[in-house]
Design an enzyme around this catalytic site. Structure first.
Site, PDB file in Angstrom:
ATOM      1  N   ASP A  12       0.897  -1.137  -0.029  1.00  0.00           N
ATOM      2  CA  ASP A  12       0.132  -0.259  -0.113  1.00  0.00           C
ATOM      3  C   ASP A  12       1.070   1.230   0.051  1.00  0.00           C
ATOM      4  O   ASP A  12       2.196   1.214   0.423  1.00  0.00           O
ATOM      5  CB  ASP A  12      -0.826  -0.101   1.382  1.00  0.00           C
ATOM      6  CG  ASP A  12      -1.886   1.204   1.599  1.00  0.00           C
ATOM      7  OD1 ASP A  12      -2.469   1.523   0.356  1.00  0.00           O
ATOM      8  OD2 ASP A  12      -1.547   1.710   2.667  1.00  0.00           O
ATOM      9  N   ASP A  14       0.127   4.818   0.897  1.00  0.00           N
ATOM     10  CA  ASP A  14       0.005   5.998   2.157  1.00  0.00           C
ATOM     11  C   ASP A  14      -0.052   5.278   3.546  1.00  0.00           C
ATOM     12  O   ASP A  14      -0.996   4.142   3.680  1.00  0.00           O
ATOM     13  CB  ASP A  14      -1.439   6.884   1.919  1.00  0.00           C
ATOM     14  CG  ASP A  14      -1.151   7.597   0.640  1.00  0.00           C
ATOM     15  OD1 ASP A  14      -0.905   8.779   0.864  1.00  0.00           O
ATOM     16  OD2 ASP A  14      -1.782   6.995  -0.208  1.00  0.00           O
TER      17      ASP A  14
END
Length: 226
Positions: A12, A14
């Site tokens: 992922d 952020d």
């Protein structure tokens, strides 16, 4: 984690690969100043980063999510972010070493994010990761974003790797659900943008870590008979 003949690691963006909150915070502070308001406690914004632009502006301006004032503020935020999305964002401490270890082990890596491609690509380019990452999947590329497995399945398909040979790392329940439903192994990180009421121990991840460097040990164990 048991041996799984790992071939790829997907992140992922952020709160997992990158600490992008400083840009979000700077923009919300600039917005408050433009509206004649004093600075807001940065933690109020950081606590809701995983909720996206709507949640961040609502928190920054003390509004409920369903307030009619939120939508124009959200659009203002996105307009500002388009111009300043890669100013203060940085990889988390330990991420450079983790990526080096992944590449040294002969594995490939990429990013699967719910961040639109118009923001994700400039950030990856500015940090020098666009050339090293083998895949970048954003909501623009799929019909359903995480927690649906579609983004992970697309990334695995583009890499030509079976999901069972992939480790997906994230800081939100939706990441773990997406990876699990896609058939990847999953790692939850506690250092990311986790809401104070969330508990990664309840997400069902294969492994939980507090620091990126711990993932190097996770990979070592996954790649050997230990």
């Amino acid at each position: 984690m048991k041996r799984m003949r790992l071939k790829a690691v997907l992140f992922d963006m952020d709160g997992t690969l990158l600490d992008t909150a400083p840009d979000f915070i700077a923009i919300t502070q600039a917005m408050r100043a433009a509206h004649g308001l004093p600075p807001v406690d940065e933690q109020r914004v950081r606590d809701v980063v995983s909720g996206g632009a709507r949640a961040m502006v609502a928190a920054a301006f003390g509004l409920s999510l369903d307030s009619p004032e939120v939508e124009p503020l959200r659009q203002e935020f996105l307009d500002r972010y388009q111009e300043h999305c890669a100013v203060l964002s940085r990889p988390y401490d330990g991420i450079p070493e983790l990526l080096a270890a992944i590449e040294k082990a002969g594995l490939i890596w990429g990013v699967v994010t719910n961040k639109p491609v118009r923001f994700a690509e400039p950030i990856m380019q500015r940090l020098g990761y666009a050339e090293r990452s083998r895949v970048l999947v954003c909501p623009d590329h799929v019909t359903r974003s995480k927690p649906d497995p579609e983004p992970l399945l697309l990334a695995c398909s583009q890499l030509g790797i079976d999901p069972s040979r992939v480790l997906f790392i994230g800081d939100d329940l939706r990441d773990i659900e997406s990876g699990r439903d896609a058939g990847t192994k999953t790692a939850a990180v506690r250092y990311g943008y986790i809401h104070p009421e969330d508990n990664p121990a309840h997400w069902g991840a294969d492994v939980i870590v507090d620091h990126p460097r711990e993932l190097i040990d996770v990979l070592d164990r996954a790649l050997c008979d230990c």
